[in-house]
Scaffold this active site. Structure first.
Site, short mmCIF file in Angstrom:
data_model
loop_
_atom_site.label_atom_id
_atom_site.label_comp_id
_atom_site.label_asym_id
_atom_site.label_seq_id
_atom_site.Cartn_x
_atom_site.Cartn_y
_atom_site.Cartn_z
N GLY A 17 77.98 5.25 55.08
CA GLY A 17 78.85 4.89 56.11
C GLY A 17 77.94 4.85 57.54
O GLY A 17 77.10 4.01 57.67
N SER A 39 73.18 14.37 49.65
CA SER A 39 72.77 13.38 48.56
C SER A 39 71.57 12.59 49.26
O SER A 39 71.63 11.47 49.60
CB SER A 39 74.03 12.24 48.77
OG SER A 39 75.32 12.95 48.36
N TYR A 163 91.85 18.59 61.43
CA TYR A 163 90.86 17.85 61.62
C TYR A 163 90.78 17.28 63.19
O TYR A 163 89.78 17.29 63.83
CB TYR A 163 90.83 16.42 60.84
CG TYR A 163 89.96 15.27 61.28
CD1 TYR A 163 88.59 15.56 60.94
CD2 TYR A 163 90.33 14.17 61.84
CE1 TYR A 163 87.70 14.38 61.27
CE2 TYR A 163 89.31 13.21 62.32
CZ TYR A 163 88.10 13.53 61.96
OH TYR A 163 87.11 12.28 62.44
#
Length: 255
Positions: A17, A39, A163
């Site tokens: 992203g 990752s 959020y």
């Protein structure tokens, strides 16, 4: 961007992203970029892309789980050893869950706090410390925040209130950090970018427990792309020395 050539930047959440695009763009401008994420193989794959390998800069991948303070501290020790400096810190990592205040789980709330707030604060603290250690007084801290830090969306059932609460906190932390830096008579600049809906993997995580919605259901109009946010970061870094950009709000065009 000429003054940043050969200088070092950290990008958190760099495996996909916005973070991945930031890595690509900054190495194209000749920066030595440290990309971190859990990752790490995905960051290494980005470093092997033809366009990245042909760029004047370089991308270094470091594995880091930003929910663990010990790994963040190890990340900065590795930056000291491998790079020896840090000029730009871009706190890009962030996540959200469809977790209404009344029904969301404690683990969802805590994970959002750990990544969106705590990791941002610890990375910022360590970045400024490293800048001060080697006398960098013209560095830049950039938080990738959200339009959710300025307004709570009206769409019902999305459970974005917690959020948004973390992103409202990022907005307050950005201004608070700016005041603390000014109090030190430092010329390190503080900025944030607050995007609207961006087409990234963010919504796969956000909606993983909501089978009734798909990411494309959220895009009432053409969403932003990661490169749109990366261009805003370049704009911040390209500002002349007498300019400090505080916050850029960038949203899909509602034409």
């Amino acid at each position: 961007m000429e003054r940043w050539q050969g200088r070092a930047a950290l990008v958190t959440g760099a495996s996909a992203g916005i973070g991945a695009e930031l890595c690509r763009v900054l190495v194209q401008h000749g920066m030595l970029v440290v990309g971190c994420a859990r990752s790490v193989d995905k960051i290494k794959a980005i470093a092997e892309e033809d366009a990245v390998k042909a760029s004047p800069g370089k991308l270094i991948a470091i594995k880091c789980d930003l929910t663990k303070e010990s790994e963040i501290l190890s990340l900065f020790d590795e930056i000291r050893q491998k790079v020896g400096r840090l000029d730009v810190c871009i706190n890009n990592a962030g996540l959200g869950y469809d977790a209404p205040l009344l029904t969301g789980t404690t683990s969802q709330f805590r994970n959002m706090l750990d990544v969106n707030v705590m990791a941002l604060c610890i990375c910022t603290q360590q970045a400024v410390k490293l800048m001060q250690e080697i006398g960098i007084d013209d560095g830049q801290i950039i938080h990738i925040s959200s339009i959710g830090g300025h307004t709570i969306p009206q769409q019902g059932g999305l459970g974005a209130n917690f959020y948004c609460g973390t992103k409202f906190m990022v907005r307050a932390l950005t201004e608070g950090l700016r005041r603390e830096i000014k109090g030190l008579n430092s010329h390190i600049r503080i900025a944030s970018v607050s995007p609207g809906l961006v087409e990234t993997q963010f919504f796969e995580t956000y909606l993983k427990d909501n089978a009734a919605l798909k990411p494309e259901d959220l895009f009432k109009r053409q969403p932003l792309q990661s490169k749109d946010v990366a261009e805003s970061v370049v704009h911040i870094l390209s500002a002349p020395q007498h300019v400090e950009i505080h916050d850029i709000i960038v949203c899909p065009y509602n034409g």
